[in-house]
Structures are given as structure tokens and as C-alpha cells.
Design an enzyme around this catalytic site. Structure first.
Site, PDB file in Angstrom:
ATOM      1  N   HIS A 187      82.900  33.243  56.288  1.00  0.00           N
ATOM      2  CA  HIS A 187      81.767  33.465  57.195  1.00  0.00           C
ATOM      3  C   HIS A 187      81.535  34.962  57.371  1.00  0.00           C
ATOM      4  CE1 HIS A 187      81.050  29.333  58.631  1.00  0.00           C
ATOM      5  NE2 HIS A 187      82.350  29.173  58.461  1.00  0.00           N
ATOM      6  N   CYS A 210      79.702  29.444  53.372  1.00  0.00           N
ATOM      7  CA  CYS A 210      80.674  28.377  53.669  1.00  0.00           C
ATOM      8  C   CYS A 210      80.226  27.064  53.013  1.00  0.00           C
ATOM      9  CB  CYS A 210      80.891  28.249  55.185  1.00  0.00           C
ATOM     10  SG  CYS A 210      82.368  27.279  55.601  1.00  0.00           S
ATOM     11  N   GLU A 258      79.275  36.369  58.988  1.00  0.00           N
ATOM     12  CA  GLU A 258      78.848  36.611  60.370  1.00  0.00           C
ATOM     13  C   GLU A 258      80.015  36.643  61.349  1.00  0.00           C
ATOM     14  OE1 GLU A 258      79.012  32.130  60.120  1.00  0.00           O
ATOM     15  OE2 GLU A 258      78.555  33.791  58.765  1.00  0.00           O
TER      16      GLU A 258
END
Length: 207
Positions: free
Chosen positions: A181, A79, A183
Site C-alpha cells: 500500500h 494491493c 498510501e
């Protein structure tokens, strides 16, 4: 050991949790000795480019990150962390970046139906393969950002469509960037992090 660079970036806990879920030994740190000993580095980020660069400078991390990359250590920017890899950003005022990949961060143009920030799930289009793009063509990943990385085509690996064609993944040699992202991107994000793990492992073996 993977070191997630600590500079008050905001999303580090989720990144660490995702790395641990795929079996990566990971730690949050800004300690120069630990960064030097790491097998790979992840530069996360949520927030503003100028503040992030100021914090990296204050912690003495800019020179060390460049040194480690030049020595061949794998680095993944996530990001804002991907944006910091570039030469600079137009966010608020022009701010110099790490200069690891040519290009400048510019504001995403808002259009009807495509508000800024760009927030939500978008489909990846792999335009050039690298170590991290394996197995994620047409997968959906989660974005939250207001600026895009304007980079030369040679460094572009994946895009998505919004109010414009958004660079989603970029890379050069041992430096990788993901605008979204991983994650927060489910199985697709997990696959990308596993690809990074494989790249780091291969780098260790080759050395």
C-alpha cells in the site's frame, strides 16, 4: 485528473488523501465518461479477488479498463488491484482477472515466523527498473495480503522476502502494480506515487 476506480474496494479514502498530498488532482469514480477523460487510473483494492471481479463486471468496468489501457492510458493497481491485473486467481476458486499482465495469483505459503496474511513492513529489492521504481531501492513498504502474483520474470520489477520471494511491483508498458500500500508506506510510498504522477504527466505531454 486521476480517477481512482470506485468498486467498493475499501481503501479508497486513504488513496485519495495520499494523492492529494502530493498535488495530484484525483477523484473516486466509476463513471465511464470520467474514466475515459482521465489522464491516469488507479485500481485500488482490499478484499477478495472473486468479489472484486464480480463488482467490476456489474459496474461495466472490465471492458472499459481494458480499452483505456490499450489506448495507452496509465493504470496503477494497488494491493488487490495489482492482483486483478493478472489472468486469474486461485483465491477460493479460480476466477478470471483482467488479463493485462500474464500470471496467476496463488496463496502465500505459511511457515514458522511467517504467518499468513503477510502483514507489515518489508524491504524492497528492485530487480528491474521501470518508471515507478526510481529512488526506492531498499526502502520499506507496508504489505497486507494472503496471495502473491506469480508472473513471468519479464514483468517483475521489485520483490521482498517473506516465507518466499514476494513479487512487490510488476509492470508492462503503461500498466503498473504495487502489492503493498503506497498510501500507507510513508516517504517510500509517496515517492512511488510521485513517480506515477511524473509518468502520467509525461504521457500527457507526449500525446
Amino acid at each position: 485528473m486521476i480517477i481512482v476506480i470506485d468498486y467498493d474496494a475499501g481503501n479508497t479514502r486513504n488513496v485519495l488523501r495520499a494523492l492529494q498530498a502530493i498535488g495530484m488532482d484525483a477523484k473516486l469514480s466509476s463513471d465511464l465518461a470520467e474514466i475515459q477523460q482521465a489522464d491516469g487510473l488507479i485500481l485500488p483494492g482490499v478484499g477478495a479477488f472473486p468479489l472484486a471481479m464480480a463488482e467490476l463486471q456489474q459496474r461495466g468496468l472490465i471492458t472499459e479498463l481494458k480499452k483505456q489501457v490499450n489506448q495507452g492510458k496509465p493504470l496503477l493497481g494497488v494491493c488487490l488491484g495489482m492482483q486483478l491485473l493478472l489472468e486469474g486467481s486461485e483465491e477460493h476458486t479460480y476466477t478470471q482477472g483482467l488479463g493485462l499482465i500474464p500470471g496467476v495469483c496463488r496463496p502465500i505459503p505459511a511457515q514458522p515466523g511467517s504467518p499468513v496474511p503477510h502483514m507489515g513492513w518489508n524491504q524492497l529489492d528492485i530487480v528491474a527498473e521501470d518508471a515507478l521504481t526510481k529512488g526506492v531501492q531498499d526502502e520499506y513498504v507496508y504489505f497486507v495480503h494472503s496471495y502473491y502474483t506469480d508472473v513471468p520474470k519479464d514483468y517483475l520489477r521489485a520483490t521482498c522476502e517473506y516465507s518466499m520471494t514476494i513479487p512487490a511491483m510488476i509492470s508492462t508498458k503503461n500498466v503498473f502494480g504495487a502489492q503493498f500500500h503506497p498510501e500507507k508506506s510513508g516517504e517510500a510510498g509517496k515517492k512511488i506515487l510521485l513517480n506515477f504522477k511524473e509518468y502520467v504527466d509525461a504521457t500527457i505531454t507526449s500525446n
